[in-house]
Design an enzyme around this catalytic site. Structure first.
Site, PDB file in Angstrom:
ATOM      1  N   GLU A 165       0.842  -1.208   0.000  1.00 17.79           N
ATOM      2  CA  GLU A 165       0.000   0.000   0.000  1.00 17.79           C
ATOM      3  C   GLU A 165       0.886   1.270   0.000  1.00 17.79           C
ATOM      4  O   GLU A 165       1.842   1.361   0.773  1.00 17.79           O
ATOM      5  CB  GLU A 165      -0.867  -0.011   1.263  1.00 17.79           C
ATOM      6  CG  GLU A 165      -1.810   1.163   1.388  1.00 17.79           C
ATOM      7  CD  GLU A 165      -2.648   1.117   2.670  1.00 17.79           C
ATOM      8  OE1 GLU A 165      -2.260   0.426   3.638  1.00 17.79           O
ATOM      9  OE2 GLU A 165      -3.693   1.784   2.700  1.00 17.79           O
ATOM     10  N   LYS A 240      -9.640   2.305  -2.220  1.00 17.80           N
ATOM     11  CA  LYS A 240      -9.826   1.673  -0.901  1.00 17.80           C
ATOM     12  C   LYS A 240     -11.205   1.984  -0.323  1.00 17.80           C
ATOM     13  O   LYS A 240     -11.579   3.145  -0.175  1.00 17.80           O
ATOM     14  CB  LYS A 240      -8.727   2.208   0.019  1.00 17.80           C
ATOM     15  CG  LYS A 240      -8.706   1.683   1.436  1.00 17.80           C
ATOM     16  CD  LYS A 240      -7.424   2.174   2.118  1.00 17.80           C
ATOM     17  CE  LYS A 240      -7.298   1.735   3.556  1.00 17.80           C
ATOM     18  NZ  LYS A 240      -5.960   2.052   4.097  1.00 17.80           N
ATOM     19  N   CYS A 277      -5.675  -2.855   2.444  1.00 19.22           N
ATOM     20  CA  CYS A 277      -5.363  -2.876   3.888  1.00 19.22           C
ATOM     21  C   CYS A 277      -6.544  -3.071   4.837  1.00 19.22           C
ATOM     22  O   CYS A 277      -7.006  -4.177   5.036  1.00 19.22           O
ATOM     23  CB  CYS A 277      -4.560  -1.647   4.278  1.00 19.22           C
ATOM     24  SG  CYS A 277      -3.770  -1.896   5.880  1.00 19.22           S
TER      25      CYS A 277
HETATM   26  N1  URP Z   1      -3.288   1.191   6.095  1.00 18.86           N
HETATM   27  C1  URP Z   1      -4.280   0.798   6.859  1.00 18.86           C
HETATM   28  O1  URP Z   1      -5.434   0.801   6.460  1.00 18.86           O
HETATM   29  N2  URP Z   1      -3.937   0.412   8.103  1.00 18.86           N
HETATM   30  C2  URP Z   1      -4.885   0.167   9.109  1.00 18.86           C
HETATM   31  C3  URP Z   1      -4.351  -0.705  10.150  1.00 18.86           C
HETATM   32  C4  URP Z   1      -4.796  -2.109  10.004  1.00 18.86           C
HETATM   33  O2  URP Z   1      -5.815  -2.365   9.382  1.00 18.86           O
HETATM   34  O3  URP Z   1      -4.119  -2.987  10.534  1.00 18.86           O
END
Ligand code: URP
Length: 435
Positions: A165, A240, A277
């Site tokens: 990401e 996203k 993510c």
């Molecule tokens: N980049 C992101 O969405 N991180 C959130 C933390 C997670 O989902 O572990």
């Protein structure tokens, strides 16, 4: 006073282990009692760069075999096989100090269908310069760092490659400072152009997760994965869907909740989708990609140890099982230090790092087997062959689709989103009786 440069490089150099021990923000502590756990300053797991390697080195072979069976499952009744990669790829990994691992998922032989084997690559990387460096230099240095890793993937015959990401920038969204928006690029911007050359050269589909600036719609910013086709063309993009509101993940300060639904991209090598993510915590998000026919769902991520490390090996694997597809999970690696302290809104002191991005990228199969993880503290390339026939074989075996009762869930969801929704609760009448 923090020495930015010495801290910064601790997970990016080849001599990692020697140079890390003095790292200030790694909060090294040595247990006083002999058997007390030790937090290692190099972000390793007790000196090992993955749980798998720790177990392999410390268990008797037959114990390790049994522990592996339970931890990573069996594929077609056997432990996952490794693949031998070309010398050129292993030489690149040695010269540039990145972890390189390769595995193979089989499926059962079918009488009416030929196997459909796809070679998938995942790249996890730390940033390449301190976050205080000029933005142009930071981006260029990341590009330079990735070149040998992409070459290793290409020369190994990878068909579909996925990066982590927002790979083209530090994960600065903890800071809430708006200047990091400068890293955002249009879909056909610098990063896409950089990767299009490799896609063409190696006949490889590349998933390019970036911070996107939509210049045709008032410069709105998104967290986007662009799918570059194996002819260097742009097939499409996905934005996203779920933006975190947890810990220092202040991403809603920077970009909007995606508006692209759950697209599946039909490529020469299979039907793929991208669940970016935090979307991995949402089972319906996984389901929607499956309903649209995904055979491999990529999960480019950036997440830190304290927040999510124990759930990392579970969620994607569960999604692969529940949806009868492969899931390829990629996580950023390293600790990134920012110039200005920020707080987490929890009353604790201000700090300058997000925590450790623990890498540990891995791939899960629909039959509940999975690869070991890449390193927790080094850059890495994971290469995995997968026979996509396994998806339908698992659908036929478990019948999750046939037993799913989607109409029942459609009904409750349709009610739930209405303002007059009332939960279906049947209370014990004795709860309200006065005895
Ligand atoms: N980049 C992101 O969405 N991180 C959130 C933390 C997670 O989902 O572990």
């Amino acid at each position: 006073m923090i020495d930015w440069n010495s801290l910064y490089f601790k997970t990016t150099r080849k001599e990692t282990k020697q140079s890390i021990r003095t790292g200030e923000m790694e909060k090294i502590y040595n247990g006083e009692a002999k058997d007390e756990p030790k937090a290692y300053g190099d972000a390793s797991i007790c000196g090992y760069d993955s749980l798998h390697r720790l177990l392999k080195d410390n268990l008797k072979p037959h114990h390790f075999q049994e522990v592996s069976r339970l931890l990573t499952g069996l594929n077609c009744g056997k432990a996952l096989e490794t693949i031998t990669l070309p010398e050129s790829a292993t030489a690149l990994s040695v010269d540039h100090g990145f972890d390189l691992q390769a595995f193979c998922f089989h499926s059962d032989k079918e009488l009416l269908r030929e196997p459909r084997v796809v070679r998938v690559g995942l790249i996890q990387n730390s940033i390449a310069l301190p976050t205080t460096a000029h933005f142009v230099d930071q981006k260029k240095a990341i590009f330079e760092k990735l070149k040998p890793m992409i070459d290793a993937a290409g020369s190994s015959g990878v068909n579909i490659l996925c990066l982590q990401e927002a790979w083209m920038m530090p994960f600065a969204f903890c800071t809430r400072e708006k200047r990091w928006c400068e890293f955002a690029e249009p879909v056909d911007g610098e990063s896409t152009k950089f990767l299009q050359g490799f896609a063409l050269k190696y006949n490889m589909v590349i998933i390019n997760p970036i911070l996107e600036r939509d210049i045709n719609h008032g410069d709105v910013i998104w967290n986007t994965a662009i799918v570059i086709g194996n002819h260097g063309n742009i097939i499409g993009k996905h934005r996203k869907n779920h933006i975190p509101r947890v810990g220092d993940f202040n991403e809603s300060t920077y970009y909007m909740e995606g508006n692209t639904g759950h697209p599946v991209f039909e490529t020469e090598f299979g039907k793929i989708a991208i669940n970016i993510c935090y979307g991995r915590h949402h089972p319906l998000n996984w389901l929607a990609f499956g309903l649209n026919g995904a055979e491999i769902v990529f999960n480019p991520s950036a997440t830190v140890g304290e927040l999510s490390e124990p759930i990392w090996p579970i969620e994607a694997r569960n999604a692969a099982i529940a949806n009868s597809y492969f899931v390829a999970s990629v996580n950023r690696v390293g600790t990134e230090i920012f110039p200005n302290p920020f707080t987490s809104g929890d009353g604790k002191p201000a700090h300058t790092d997000f925590g450790h991005f623990y890498g540990s990228s891995y791939i899960s199969a629909p039959d509940a087997s999975c690869t070991p993880s890449l390193s927790r503290n080094r850059d890495g390339l994971l290469i995995t062959d997968m026979d996509l026939n396994l998806c339908r074989q698992l659908k036929d075996w478990w019948c999750f689709r046939m037993t799913s009762r989607y109409e029942m869930y459609a009904e409750i969801l349709a009610h739930y989103v209405k303002p007059d929704f009332e939960p279906q609760v049947i209370s014990d009448p004795s709860l309200h009786k006065k005895f």
